[in-house]
Design a protein around this motif. Structure first.
Motif, PDB file in Angstrom:
ATOM      1  N   VAL A 321       0.862  -1.182   0.000  1.00  0.00           N
ATOM      2  CA  VAL A 321       0.000   0.000   0.000  1.00  0.00           C
ATOM      3  C   VAL A 321       0.896   1.228   0.000  1.00  0.00           C
ATOM      4  O   VAL A 321       1.923   1.252   0.683  1.00  0.00           O
ATOM      5  N   ILE A 322       0.532   2.244  -0.765  1.00  0.00           N
ATOM      6  CA  ILE A 322       1.373   3.447  -0.859  1.00  0.00           C
ATOM      7  C   ILE A 322       1.293   4.237   0.441  1.00  0.00           C
ATOM      8  O   ILE A 322       0.207   4.694   0.829  1.00  0.00           O
ATOM      9  N   PRO A 323       2.404   4.434   1.138  1.00  0.00           N
ATOM     10  CA  PRO A 323       2.394   5.250   2.361  1.00  0.00           C
ATOM     11  C   PRO A 323       2.051   6.702   2.029  1.00  0.00           C
ATOM     12  O   PRO A 323       2.414   7.213   0.963  1.00  0.00           O
ATOM     13  N   ASN A 324       1.366   7.362   2.921  1.00  0.00           N
ATOM     14  CA  ASN A 324       0.985   8.760   2.698  1.00  0.00           C
ATOM     15  C   ASN A 324       2.193   9.646   2.420  1.00  0.00           C
ATOM     16  O   ASN A 324       2.124  10.572   1.619  1.00  0.00           O
ATOM     17  N   GLY A 325       3.284   9.348   3.096  1.00  0.00           N
ATOM     18  CA  GLY A 325       4.479  10.173   2.951  1.00  0.00           C
ATOM     19  C   GLY A 325       5.145  10.088   1.591  1.00  0.00           C
ATOM     20  O   GLY A 325       6.060  10.857   1.293  1.00  0.00           O
ATOM     21  N   LEU A 326       4.703   9.158   0.747  1.00  0.00           N
ATOM     22  CA  LEU A 326       5.315   8.998  -0.586  1.00  0.00           C
ATOM     23  C   LEU A 326       4.423   9.513  -1.701  1.00  0.00           C
ATOM     24  O   LEU A 326       4.750   9.364  -2.876  1.00  0.00           O
ATOM     25  N   ILE A 327       3.305  10.109  -1.348  1.00  0.00           N
ATOM     26  CA  ILE A 327       2.422  10.684  -2.366  1.00  0.00           C
ATOM     27  C   ILE A 327       3.000  12.026  -2.813  1.00  0.00           C
ATOM     28  O   ILE A 327       3.286  12.896  -1.986  1.00  0.00           O
ATOM     29  N   VAL A 328       3.201  12.180  -4.120  1.00  0.00           N
ATOM     30  CA  VAL A 328       3.799  13.392  -4.667  1.00  0.00           C
ATOM     31  C   VAL A 328       2.692  14.383  -5.002  1.00  0.00           C
ATOM     32  O   VAL A 328       1.849  14.127  -5.861  1.00  0.00           O
ATOM     33  N   ASP A 329       2.693  15.511  -4.298  1.00  0.00           N
ATOM     34  CA  ASP A 329       1.656  16.522  -4.479  1.00  0.00           C
ATOM     35  C   ASP A 329       2.272  17.892  -4.242  1.00  0.00           C
ATOM     36  O   ASP A 329       2.747  18.180  -3.140  1.00  0.00           O
ATOM     37  N   LYS A 330       2.268  18.746  -5.274  1.00  0.00           N
ATOM     38  CA  LYS A 330       2.904  20.051  -5.132  1.00  0.00           C
ATOM     39  C   LYS A 330       2.203  20.927  -4.099  1.00  0.00           C
ATOM     40  O   LYS A 330       2.784  21.900  -3.610  1.00  0.00           O
ATOM     41  N   GLU A 331       0.940  20.594  -3.790  1.00  0.00           N
ATOM     42  CA  GLU A 331       0.222  21.347  -2.756  1.00  0.00           C
ATOM     43  C   GLU A 331       0.620  20.894  -1.357  1.00  0.00           C
ATOM     44  O   GLU A 331       0.306  21.547  -0.375  1.00  0.00           O
ATOM     45  N   ASN A 332       1.287  19.745  -1.292  1.00  0.00           N
ATOM     46  CA  ASN A 332       1.737  19.226   0.000  1.00  0.00           C
ATOM     47  C   ASN A 332       3.183  18.761  -0.165  1.00  0.00           C
ATOM     48  O   ASN A 332       3.460  17.589  -0.349  1.00  0.00           O
ATOM     49  N   ARG A 333       4.100  19.704  -0.113  1.00  0.00           N
ATOM     50  CA  ARG A 333       5.505  19.431  -0.404  1.00  0.00           C
ATOM     51  C   ARG A 333       6.173  18.734   0.786  1.00  0.00           C
ATOM     52  O   ARG A 333       6.825  19.359   1.615  1.00  0.00           O
TER      53      ARG A 333
END
Length: 369
Positions: A321-333
């Protein structure tokens, strides 16, 4: 086969109509910003990923070494002609996407910010081992006021047109990519092993490359990085000191001399373990930053592939499962985002270690829960 005399009136009208339509999609205007303006527009709000002139994801890796950067700065001081900067207006934001020129703009920004010390200059030898801030105020102003012509593609151009423009600019002389060159120079069992693994359909499905990299050995380049960086973990100082390309050349040359059947079996197992896990964890995404996109960011690939592999070595039962900390989002750097961003020098030893460790610890600690 039709000749010009065979073309009907309707065919000729269709040709003219198509040319007119396609020309409209690449309408552009010319501007001549100064170096200071380029740098200001590139750096202002870069931390929020809202800088007016920005580097798109498919160009995020900074690959120029110190000699190449220094030579470009020397050319500017000498007043030599340099290539135009190509950008494209983004209608939704008003920002300018760099289509061609990201290495040049980042080099100028690094120099004005004293991040670049000039080396190996052949004409302006007195500038060797100096920084921008050490120059006289007058010379600093003269440099910042140098104008470089910029081609700005119309805001009506789609992302597809922008990438097509990038492809055409970068393939106009069809320079060989590093991995294409290596195949001819560094021949041997390990090179053959890389070539063989790169044909694996499961891996290819995980790596949807952009048009520019199709049939240009990009999958082999990614695999070479996976094995080379995994082997030298956690000491990446050789990568930084030599530069990525030379480090990979040396690694490949050495492996061709010393590759054993035992190591072949070990690396095959590591490869299979890694791609099986990524397939389960990122089923609709693979090594792209977001589902449904194409183009592989090398820093992102290095972090995800090696970090996941190292986590699996410690705990083969980690959750797919993809950990939250590895989601790439420019709004959440988040920290992972910062470790792969392409502002300048994407392959310092600390950045490489950070992105790999962030991924490793994220999977081991189940931070998605």
């Amino acid at each position: 086969m039709e000749t010009m005399s065979d073309l009907t009136s309707d065919k000729l009208k269709a040709i003219e109509k198509q040319i007119d339509i396609q020309k409209k999609s690449v309408a552009f205007d010319m501007r001549e910003p100064t170096i200071e303006l380029y740098v200001n527009k590139y750096l202002k709000d870069i931390e929020k990923d809202d800088n007016e002139i920005f580097v798109p994801d498919y160009q995020r890796e900074f690959v120029w070494d110190i000699k190449h950067q220094s030579r470009f700065i020397e050319s500017l001081f000498l007043g030599l002609p340099v290539p135009f900067i190509f950008t494209a207006e983004i209608k939704e934001t008003g920002r300018l996407e760099i289509v061609d020129g990201s290495q040049r703009i980042r080099t100028m920004a690094a120099y004005l910010n004293d991040e670049l010390v000039l080396k190996n200059l052949e004409k302006l030898t007195e500038l060797n081992n100096t920084k921008f801030s050490q120059l006289s105020s007058a010379r600093q102003r003269l440099f910042k006021n140098i104008a470089i012509r910029m081609v700005v593609l119309s805001a009506d151009a789609t992302e597809e047109v922008r990438k097509e423009m990038f492809d055409r600019i970068n393939t106009s002389s069809v320079p060989l990519l590093p991995m294409e060159t290596r195949r001819g120079i560094y021949r041997g069992n390990f090179t053959n092993f890389i070539i063989e693994l790169a044909k694996n359909q499961q891996f290819k499905d995980l790596c949807p490359v952009t048009k520019y990299f199709e049939n240009r050995r990009e999958e082999e380049e990614l695999l070479l990085r996976f094995f080379a960086f995994s082997d030298c973990y956690p000491n990446f100082s050789p990568v930084e000191s030599k530069g990525v390309a030379k480090f990979l050349d040396a690694y490949l040359e050495n492996k061709n001399k010393n590759f054993t059947e035992k190591e072949r079996a070990e690396k095959t197992k590591a490869f299979k373990l890694m791609i099986d896990f990524i397939t389960r964890t990122y089923p609709n995404q693979g090594f792209t930053k977001k589902p449904g996109t194409s183009g592989i960011s090398k820093p992102y690939f290095e972090g995800i592939s090696i970090g996941a592999y190292l986590a699996l070595k410690e705990n083969p039962e980690i959750s797919a499962v993809i950990p939250n900390g590895l989601i790439v989002d420019k709004e959440n750097r988040n920290e992972f985002y910062k470790s792969i961003e392409g502002r300048y020098k994407t392959h310092t030893s600390q950045k490489i270690l950070n992105r790999i460790n962030i991924v490793k610890e994220a999977f081991l600690n189940d931070t998605h829960r």
